[in-house]
Design an enzyme around this catalytic site. Structure first.
Site, PDB file in Angstrom:
ATOM      1  CE  LYS A  16     -22.403 -23.935  60.005  1.00 24.15           C
ATOM      2  NZ  LYS A  16     -21.387 -24.166  58.972  1.00 24.15           N
ATOM      3  N   GLY A 106     -17.767 -19.266  58.038  1.00 25.98           N
ATOM      4  CA  GLY A 106     -18.135 -20.678  57.947  1.00 25.98           C
ATOM      5  C   GLY A 106     -18.711 -21.231  59.241  1.00 25.98           C
ATOM      6  CG  MET A 107     -17.463 -20.698  62.703  1.00 22.25           C
ATOM      7  SD  MET A 107     -16.701 -20.194  64.248  1.00 22.25           S
ATOM      8  CE  MET A 107     -17.747 -21.037  65.446  1.00 22.25           C
ATOM      9  CB  ALA A 112     -26.531 -17.934  65.179  1.00 22.44           C
ATOM     10  CG  ASP A 144     -25.641 -23.503  58.053  1.00 25.71           C
ATOM     11  OD1 ASP A 144     -25.773 -24.701  57.714  1.00 25.71           O
ATOM     12  OD2 ASP A 144     -24.634 -22.833  57.786  1.00 25.71           O
TER      13      ASP A 144
END
Length: 308
Positions: A16, A106-107, A112, A144
């Site tokens: 993200k 930071g993704m 995930a 997240d």
């Protein structure tokens, strides 16, 4: 509930970008209230789950996962164990993670992995919680993880884990500039707190509770890259730039060579550049590559964790 021996399930879940990120004042419990607009992008982690008596994880793919923990502190293992514990499933799982999302970038790559693991194990083990039953477990694992499960575009509030979908139209084109050095999220938050204390007179006191600006919600609702470029914001960026000053030059390079806007994604150090279309994305990617920066083109929003 018994898994079928020899069968494996592969699930992919997206990384993200934080298109907008506001951080409230430091609370007495050491946490901050945040308000984020997340967009899931077409850079995916793939997790393959195979039946086993124990719990194990290994990493493969273009991102080197050699330094990642493979014990019970790993988020994917924690996800599998949590599902087994809550459903009374007695077996285990062998997980293979094919990594595309940068580590400590930071993704939300680890998130995930956890989301993909929940979906894969639910299918493999026949525990049949489905997406709605997995969401509360995802929220226990980290802010997240529910978003990686759901995908799309969403507003995150509270600790970032209270999600509500945001209306989004069309496709946004991004160029991601990846950094060799990772930034630790807690370290970035501490740097932000120090910066705010040092500049209290100029910045004033931060509110305890924060929200996503209307302008950014409106921009994604109409699918307009120029409006979104003007509305993007990340409170953590000032701290990330202090810790990794080379990111300032990177932002200036991208914005001077065609990006509508650039932003540090989340706690960084990945920098996301918003561009107008696929051709602009390809052109900026080659500019960055020639400057020695590893860059990828992605689009968003995309769906959350899905069985392949």
């Amino acid at each position: 509930m018994s898994a079928i021996r020899g069968r494996s399930i592969t699930v992919r879940a997206p990384g993200k970008i934080n298109v907008f990120f506001r951080v409230g004042a430091l609370q007495s419990d050491g946490y901050h209230d945040v308000a984020s607009l997340y967009q899931a992008v077409s850079l995916f982690e793939e997790v393959t789950a195979a039946p086993s008596d124990g719990f194990s994880v290994r990493f493969t793919g273009p991102i080197d996962g050699g330094a990642l923990p493979t014990d019970d502190t790993n988020l994917a293992i924690r996800a599998a164990r949590l599902l087994a514990e809550r459903t009374g499933y007695a077996g285990g799982v062998d997980l293979t993670v094919f990594k595309w999302v940068p580590i400590a970038g930071g993704m939300g790559g680890g998130s995930a992995d956890a989301a993909a693991t929940l979906v894969a194990c639910d299918e493999l083990w026949g525990t049949e919680l489905g997406r709605s039953g997995l969401l509360p477990l995802a929220a226990e694992l980290g802010a997240d993880v529910p978003f990686a499960l759901e995908g799309g575009t969403a507003v995150g509030t509270g600790r970032g884990d209270e999600l509500s979908p945001a209306l989004a139209k069309g496709t946004f084109h991004w160029v991601l500039a990846l950094s060799e050095a990772g930034l630790s999220t807690p370290v970035v938050y501490r740097a932000l707190d120090r910066h705010r204390d040092a500049h209290l007179r100029d910045l004033g006191r931060q509110p305890d509770q924060v929200k996503v600006d209307t302008a950014v919600l409106q921009a994604v609702r109409v699918g307009d890259a120029d409006s979104l470029a003007e509305a993007m914001h990340n409170d953590l960026q000032v701290a990330a730039l202090k810790l990794a000053p080379e990111l300032t030059e990177l932002l200036e390079l991208g914005e001077s060579r065609g990006a509508r806007a650039g932003i540090v994604s989340g706690s960084g150090p990945t920098v996301a550049f918003l561009v107008g279309d696929a051709q602009e994305a390809a052109e900026l990617r080659s500019v960055l590559s020639r400057a020695g920066v590893r860059a990828l083109t992605v689009t968003g929003p995309v769906a959350g964790a899905r069985i392949l």
